[in-house]
Design a protein around this motif. Structure first.
Motif, PDB file in Angstrom:
ATOM      1  N   THR A  12      62.950   5.995  -3.650  1.00 49.25           N
ATOM      2  CA  THR A  12      62.523   7.253  -3.039  1.00 49.25           C
ATOM      3  C   THR A  12      62.357   7.012  -1.553  1.00 49.25           C
ATOM      4  O   THR A  12      61.702   6.049  -1.147  1.00 49.25           O
ATOM      5  N   LYS A 169      49.955   3.567  -9.414  1.00 46.20           N
ATOM      6  CA  LYS A 169      50.089   4.603 -10.430  1.00 46.20           C
ATOM      7  C   LYS A 169      50.893   5.765  -9.866  1.00 46.20           C
ATOM      8  O   LYS A 169      50.987   5.943  -8.647  1.00 46.20           O
ATOM      9  N   HIS A 170      51.476   6.532 -10.749  1.00 41.48           N
ATOM     10  CA  HIS A 170      52.281   7.686 -10.368  1.00 41.48           C
ATOM     11  C   HIS A 170      51.406   8.658  -9.576  1.00 41.48           C
ATOM     12  O   HIS A 170      50.250   8.901  -9.928  1.00 41.48           O
ATOM     13  N   TYR A 171      51.971   9.242  -8.516  1.00 45.05           N
ATOM     14  CA  TYR A 171      51.193  10.151  -7.667  1.00 45.05           C
ATOM     15  C   TYR A 171      50.632  11.339  -8.454  1.00 45.05           C
ATOM     16  O   TYR A 171      49.557  11.852  -8.124  1.00 45.05           O
TER      17      TYR A 171
END
Length: 179
Positions: A12, A169-171
């Motif tokens: 990303t 961790k995932h946003y």
């Protein structure tokens, strides 16, 4: 060259302030004789709303290894198709060629490989009269190079993932899960 059977990578690269030009390609690299080659050939047909196309740098300039790209978002407008098959495709093509030039992808045996690239192109880009096409190019170029490099290096490794299990961790989990 030892045979590259099935390599995956993603990256990303975030947009400039005020743009929706984030790039999030996912790449699959492998032998034309293996599962990646089979998937590549199966993509020759079209799926409604998810155009598939060879990656070309310009007319009559298809990249090597042969690469098929498709979008992760459903296509609804000609403007979206123009961006996908224009700036985004050009950026991805340049990134692939530079990966060969820089040695990230092996030049020897290149015609024995193929790639599939799934592309995120935010639908808002096609509607934005102030779209920064240079930023759209930048994010897709940088993210594609990074995704290919990660695929070829097997990154992140399982040891890296285990080591950062409680620190990354995932946003979307902010405020949902505490580590």
């Amino acid at each position: 060259m030892s045979e590259i059977w099935f390599r995956t990578g993603e990256a990303t690269v975030l947009a400039a302030e005020g743009q929706a030009t984030d790039a999030m390609p996912e790449v699959l690299i492998g032998s034309v004789r293996g599962p990646v080659g089979q998937g590549f050939a199966a993509m020759m047909g079209q799926a409604v709303g998810h155009t598939r196309m060879f990656v070309v740098r310009d007319l009559n300039q298809m990249v090597r290894p042969a690469t098929m790209m498709t979008t992760k978002a459903t296509i609804h407008t000609a403007e979206y198709v123009e961006l996908l098959g224009g700036v985004v495709q050009g950026a991805i093509g340049d990134a692939i060629l530079d990966c060969v030039i820089e040695g990230t992808l092996p030049k020897d045996g290149l015609d024995d490989l193929c790639m599939i690239v799934m592309v995120w192109l935010d639908p808002r880009c096609a509607e934005d009269p102030n779209l920064d096409r240079a930023d759209l190019y930048r994010t897709n170029y940088e993210a594609t190079k990074l995704a290919i490099a990660r695929a070829m290096k097997g990154e992140p490794t399982i040891d890296e993932l285990i080591a950062n299990r409680k620190t990354v961790k995932h946003y979307a989990l902010d405020g949902v899960v505490e580590y």
